[in-house]
Design a protein around this motif. Structure first.
Motif, PDB file in Angstrom:
ATOM      1  N   PRO A 148       0.626  -3.054  16.651  1.00  0.00           N
ATOM      2  CA  PRO A 148       1.076  -1.665  16.759  1.00  0.00           C
ATOM      3  C   PRO A 148       1.038  -0.928  15.412  1.00  0.00           C
ATOM      4  CG  PRO A 148       2.963  -3.125  16.754  1.00  0.00           C
ATOM      5  CD  PRO A 148       1.732  -3.997  16.785  1.00  0.00           C
ATOM      6  N   SER A 149       0.859   0.374  15.483  1.00  0.00           N
ATOM      7  CA  SER A 149       0.838   1.193  14.267  1.00  0.00           C
ATOM      8  C   SER A 149       2.186   1.173  13.560  1.00  0.00           C
ATOM      9  CB  SER A 149       0.429   2.625  14.596  1.00  0.00           C
ATOM     10  OG  SER A 149       1.349   3.190  15.510  1.00  0.00           O
ATOM     11  N   GLU A 150       3.245   0.815  14.285  1.00  0.00           N
ATOM     12  CA  GLU A 150       4.585   0.753  13.702  1.00  0.00           C
ATOM     13  C   GLU A 150       4.696  -0.283  12.591  1.00  0.00           C
ATOM     14  OE1 GLU A 150       4.867   2.925  17.411  1.00  0.00           O
ATOM     15  OE2 GLU A 150       3.955   0.995  16.952  1.00  0.00           O
ATOM     16  N   ILE A 151       3.694  -1.150  12.455  1.00  0.00           N
ATOM     17  CA  ILE A 151       3.679  -2.117  11.352  1.00  0.00           C
ATOM     18  C   ILE A 151       3.838  -1.391  10.013  1.00  0.00           C
ATOM     19  CG2 ILE A 151       1.149  -2.188  11.106  1.00  0.00           C
ATOM     20  CD1 ILE A 151       3.351  -5.271  10.814  1.00  0.00           C
ATOM     21  N   GLY A 152       3.354  -0.167   9.953  1.00  0.00           N
ATOM     22  CA  GLY A 152       3.448   0.632   8.728  1.00  0.00           C
ATOM     23  C   GLY A 152       4.866   0.957   8.303  1.00  0.00           C
ATOM     24  N   SER A 180      -4.609   1.481  10.750  1.00  0.00           N
ATOM     25  CA  SER A 180      -4.745   2.075   9.409  1.00  0.00           C
ATOM     26  C   SER A 180      -3.404   2.116   8.685  1.00  0.00           C
ATOM     27  CB  SER A 180      -5.336   3.476   9.502  1.00  0.00           C
ATOM     28  OG  SER A 180      -4.499   4.310  10.283  1.00  0.00           O
ATOM     29  N   GLU A 181      -2.322   2.082   9.420  1.00  0.00           N
ATOM     30  CA  GLU A 181      -0.984   2.113   8.820  1.00  0.00           C
ATOM     31  C   GLU A 181      -0.707   0.902   7.944  1.00  0.00           C
ATOM     32  OE1 GLU A 181      -0.937   4.970  12.145  1.00  0.00           O
ATOM     33  OE2 GLU A 181      -1.662   2.905  11.960  1.00  0.00           O
ATOM     34  N   ILE A 182      -1.551  -0.105   8.013  1.00  0.00           N
ATOM     35  CA  ILE A 182      -1.391  -1.264   7.135  1.00  0.00           C
ATOM     36  C   ILE A 182      -1.413  -0.830   5.671  1.00  0.00           C
ATOM     37  CG2 ILE A 182      -3.846  -1.896   7.001  1.00  0.00           C
ATOM     38  CD1 ILE A 182      -2.865  -4.870   7.142  1.00  0.00           C
ATOM     39  N   GLY A 183      -2.075   0.270   5.379  1.00  0.00           N
ATOM     40  CA  GLY A 183      -2.133   0.793   4.021  1.00  0.00           C
ATOM     41  C   GLY A 183      -0.791   1.218   3.461  1.00  0.00           C
ATOM     42  N   GLY A 234     -12.051  -4.917  16.347  1.00  0.00           N
ATOM     43  CA  GLY A 234     -12.149  -3.643  15.642  1.00  0.00           C
ATOM     44  C   GLY A 234     -12.586  -3.848  14.211  1.00  0.00           C
ATOM     45  N   SER A 235     -12.555  -2.781  13.465  1.00  0.00           N
ATOM     46  CA  SER A 235     -13.046  -2.827  12.088  1.00  0.00           C
ATOM     47  C   SER A 235     -11.908  -2.955  11.087  1.00  0.00           C
ATOM     48  CB  SER A 235     -13.880  -1.585  11.795  1.00  0.00           C
ATOM     49  OG  SER A 235     -13.093  -0.429  11.983  1.00  0.00           O
ATOM     50  N   ILE A 236     -12.296  -3.219   9.851  1.00  0.00           N
ATOM     51  CA  ILE A 236     -11.344  -3.323   8.747  1.00  0.00           C
ATOM     52  C   ILE A 236     -11.008  -1.909   8.300  1.00  0.00           C
ATOM     53  CG2 ILE A 236     -10.985  -4.168   6.399  1.00  0.00           C
ATOM     54  CD1 ILE A 236     -13.321  -6.191   7.064  1.00  0.00           C
ATOM     55  N   PRO A 237      -9.752  -1.499   8.366  1.00  0.00           N
ATOM     56  CA  PRO A 237      -9.419  -0.135   7.954  1.00  0.00           C
ATOM     57  C   PRO A 237      -9.612   0.068   6.449  1.00  0.00           C
ATOM     58  CG  PRO A 237      -7.448  -1.291   8.732  1.00  0.00           C
ATOM     59  CD  PRO A 237      -8.587  -2.232   8.849  1.00  0.00           C
ATOM     60  N   SER A 238     -10.174   1.198   6.079  1.00  0.00           N
ATOM     61  CA  SER A 238     -10.379   1.496   4.653  1.00  0.00           C
ATOM     62  C   SER A 238      -9.055   1.559   3.909  1.00  0.00           C
ATOM     63  CB  SER A 238     -11.148   2.805   4.482  1.00  0.00           C
ATOM     64  OG  SER A 238     -10.419   3.881   5.054  1.00  0.00           O
ATOM     65  N   GLU A 239      -7.967   1.795   4.624  1.00  0.00           N
ATOM     66  CA  GLU A 239      -6.633   1.861   4.008  1.00  0.00           C
ATOM     67  C   GLU A 239      -6.211   0.534   3.393  1.00  0.00           C
ATOM     68  OE1 GLU A 239      -6.991   5.261   6.777  1.00  0.00           O
ATOM     69  OE2 GLU A 239      -7.458   3.124   6.951  1.00  0.00           O
TER      70      GLU A 239
END
Length: 182
Positions: free
Chosen positions: A2-6, A27-30, A47-52
């Motif tokens: 989930p994006s909530e990981i951010g 992307s929120e991993i950034g 999926g892909s590796i987020p640039s973040e």
């Protein structure tokens, strides 16, 4: 994932390896700027590796092997200057290895084997004086082995088999006097 990981801004170690987790890396991993270890191997992530990921300047260990990761390695990976251990084999990563790899001066291991990576082996690997293990086998790499690889004098293991490399082996390979596997 989930994006909530951010929202887990204090997270230092994220270890979910050897499960059946699915989904993509958001992307929120950034936003996890304290993250030092990211170990998500042996799952069913896609999926892909987020640039973040490039925002994770204290990340020292990044293990993402044995998933279903696609897309390319973002050039922002060059901003991960604390990265020492990078293991991403057995995925479906394509495209080239970005030249920004030369900025990862702390890198000790780089495992990118068994993907669909194409293009040439970046000469910038020669800048990595701490690099001991470079595994690029079982990809679609072309061209010759760059002569600059001889500058990576800490290199112990260089695996490039099962690619489409050609041309002469550079004489600079003789500078890798600690090499035990090639």
């Amino acid at each position: 994932v989930p994006s909530e990981i951010g929202k887990l801004r204090s997270l230092v170690e994220w270890t979910l390896y050897s499960n059946q987790f699915t989904g993509t890396i958001p992307s929120e991993i950034g936003k996890l700027t304290n993250l030092a270890h990211c170990i998500l191997s042996s799952n069913q992530l896609s999926g892909s590796i987020p640039s973040e990921m490039g925002k994770l300047s204290v990340l020292s260990a990044w293990y993402l092997y044995s998933n279903y990761i696609t897309g390319t390695i973002p050039s922002e990976v060059g901003k991960m200057t604390s990265l020492m251990y990078w293991s991403m084999p057995v995925n479906m990563i394509s495209g080239i290895i970005p030249s920004t790899i030369g900025k990862l001066t702390s890198l000790v291991w780089c495992y990118l084997y068994d993907n669909q990576i194409s293009g040439t082996i970046p000469s910038e690997f020669g800048r990595l004086s701490s690099l001991q293990e470079l595994y690029l086998s079982t990809n679609s790499l072309t061209g010759s082995l760059p002569s600059e690889i001889g500058q990576a004098t800490s290199l112990l293991e260089l695996l490039v088999h099962e690619n489409e490399l050609n041309g002469p082996v550079p004489s600079q390979i003789g500078k890798l006097t600690n090499m035990v596997e090639w």
